[in-house]
Design an enzyme around this catalytic site. Structure first.
Site, PDB file in Angstrom:
ATOM      1  N   CYS A   7       0.702  -9.937  10.931  1.00 14.64           N
ATOM      2  CA  CYS A   7       0.180  -8.691  11.491  1.00 14.64           C
ATOM      3  C   CYS A   7      -0.547  -7.861  10.433  1.00 14.64           C
ATOM      4  CB  CYS A   7       1.327  -7.894  12.104  1.00 14.64           C
ATOM      5  SG  CYS A   7       0.851  -6.242  12.612  1.00 14.64           S
ATOM      6  N   ASP A  33      -9.542   4.670   9.902  1.00 13.97           N
ATOM      7  CA  ASP A  33     -10.043   3.473  10.572  1.00 13.97           C
ATOM      8  C   ASP A  33     -11.230   2.916   9.780  1.00 13.97           C
ATOM      9  OD1 ASP A  33      -9.832   2.403  13.805  1.00 13.97           O
ATOM     10  OD2 ASP A  33     -11.562   1.778  12.606  1.00 13.97           O
ATOM     11  N   HIS A  49       7.319  -2.964  13.379  1.00  8.94           N
ATOM     12  CA  HIS A  49       6.360  -3.710  14.206  1.00  8.94           C
ATOM     13  C   HIS A  49       6.759  -3.702  15.677  1.00  8.94           C
ATOM     14  CE1 HIS A  49       3.311  -6.703  15.206  1.00  8.94           C
ATOM     15  NE2 HIS A  49       4.216  -7.143  16.061  1.00  8.94           N
ATOM     16  N   ASN A  88      -4.858   2.367  22.861  1.00 10.88           N
ATOM     17  CA  ASN A  88      -5.367   1.227  23.618  1.00 10.88           C
ATOM     18  C   ASN A  88      -4.209   0.255  23.813  1.00 10.88           C
ATOM     19  OD1 ASN A  88      -8.036   2.170  23.694  1.00 10.88           O
ATOM     20  ND2 ASN A  88      -8.478   1.306  21.684  1.00 10.88           N
ATOM     21  N   GLY A  94      -9.178  -2.812  25.285  1.00 18.60           N
ATOM     22  CA  GLY A  94      -9.836  -2.871  23.991  1.00 18.60           C
ATOM     23  C   GLY A  94      -8.893  -2.981  22.822  1.00 18.60           C
ATOM     24  N   HIS A 101      -0.465   1.532  17.545  1.00 19.76           N
ATOM     25  CA  HIS A 101      -1.193   2.496  16.712  1.00 19.76           C
ATOM     26  C   HIS A 101      -1.825   3.557  17.583  1.00 19.76           C
ATOM     27  CE1 HIS A 101      -3.921  -0.855  17.671  1.00 19.76           C
ATOM     28  NE2 HIS A 101      -4.891   0.052  17.716  1.00 19.76           N
TER      29      HIS A 101
HETATM   30  P1  5GP Z   1      -7.578  -1.159  18.753  1.00 18.63           P
HETATM   31  O1  5GP Z   1      -8.932  -1.657  19.194  1.00 18.63           O
HETATM   32  O2  5GP Z   1      -6.573  -2.288  18.638  1.00 18.63           O
HETATM   33  O3  5GP Z   1      -7.051   0.001  19.561  1.00 18.63           O
HETATM   34  O4  5GP Z   1      -7.786  -0.533  17.327  1.00 18.63           O
HETATM   35  C1  5GP Z   1      -7.752  -1.267  16.151  1.00 18.63           C
HETATM   36  C2  5GP Z   1      -8.511  -0.478  15.132  1.00 18.63           C
HETATM   37  O5  5GP Z   1      -8.227  -1.010  13.856  1.00 18.63           O
HETATM   38  C3  5GP Z   1     -10.032  -0.546  15.294  1.00 18.63           C
HETATM   39  O6  5GP Z   1     -10.554   0.755  15.543  1.00 18.63           O
HETATM   40  C4  5GP Z   1     -10.519  -1.144  13.991  1.00 18.63           C
HETATM   41  O7  5GP Z   1     -11.719  -0.562  13.529  1.00 18.63           O
HETATM   42  C5  5GP Z   1      -9.366  -0.902  13.056  1.00 18.63           C
HETATM   43  N1  5GP Z   1      -9.242  -1.876  11.993  1.00 18.63           N
HETATM   44  C6  5GP Z   1      -9.342  -3.238  12.118  1.00 18.63           C
HETATM   45  N2  5GP Z   1      -9.128  -3.832  10.936  1.00 18.63           N
HETATM   46  C7  5GP Z   1      -8.871  -2.828  10.048  1.00 18.63           C
HETATM   47  C8  5GP Z   1      -8.579  -2.816   8.643  1.00 18.63           C
HETATM   48  O8  5GP Z   1      -8.480  -3.846   7.980  1.00 18.63           O
HETATM   49  N3  5GP Z   1      -8.374  -1.606   8.080  1.00 18.63           N
HETATM   50  C9  5GP Z   1      -8.465  -0.426   8.783  1.00 18.63           C
HETATM   51  N4  5GP Z   1      -8.262   0.705   8.104  1.00 18.63           N
HETATM   52  N5  5GP Z   1      -8.745  -0.410  10.103  1.00 18.63           N
HETATM   53  C10 5GP Z   1      -8.950  -1.582  10.721  1.00 18.63           C
HETATM   54 ZN    ZN Z   2       2.910  -5.251  12.669  1.00 14.99          ZN
END
Ligand code: 5GP
Ligand code: ZN
Length: 114
Positions: A7, A33, A49, A88, A94, A101
C-alpha cells in the site's frame, strides 16, 4: 488493521516513500497531494490501513473522526477560509489508492457542483 506492504499510503506513513507532510497526530498523517486540483490539496490518512472511509469508520470510529479534526487544523494552518472534504469510495467514484484518505480542498472560490 496493520500495514499493508503493497500500500502506497502505508509506505508514506512508514516514511518509506517521501511526501510533503503538513500535519500529524498520533492517529493521522497529512501530506500534499502529488497532483493537486486546488491551491490547497492535502490528503489526511489514518496511520492504520483500511481500504476506504467506511471500513475505517466501522473499525475505528474515533480515528475516522480524527480525520475531520485534522482537516480543520490544516485549514487553520493554510489560512484558508473554506474547504471541501472528499472521500472517494470505490473505483466508480475515482478511488485509486485503497487506503482510506480524506481530500482537503480549498484556497480558491469553489463552484458547486464542481
Ligand atoms: P483517490 O483518487 O484514491 O481518491 O486519491 C488518491 C490521491 O493520491 C490522488 O489525488 C493522487 O494524486 C494522490 N497520489 C497518488 N500517488 C501519490 C504519491 O505518491 N504521493 C502523494 N503525495 N499523492 C499521491
Ligand atoms: Zn495502507
Amino acid at each position: 488493521m496493520s500495514a499493508d506492504a503493497d500500500c502506497l499510503f502505508c509506505k508514506i506513513v512508514a516514511g518509506d516513500v517521501p511526501a510533503t507532510v503538513v500535519h500529524e497526530t498520533a492517529t493521522t498523517l497529512a501530506f500534499r497531494d502529488i497532483n493537486p486540483v486546488a491551491p490547497t490539496h492535502v490528503l489526511v490518512v489514518p496511520r492504520s490501513h483500511h481500504p476506504n472511509a467506511a471500513a475505517l469508520a466501522a473499525a475505528e470510529p474515533t480515528v475516522a473522526a480524527d480525520l475531520l479534526t485534522s482537516a480543520q487544523a490544516i485549514a487553520d494552518a493554510e489560512g484558508i477560509s473554506g474547504y471541501r472534504l472528499v472521500f472517494n469510495t470505490g473505483a466508480d467514484a475515482g478511488q485509486t489508492v485503497f487506503h482510506a484518505h480524506l481530500h482537503v480542498l480549498g484556497g480558491e472560490t469553489m463552484g458547486w457542483p464542481a
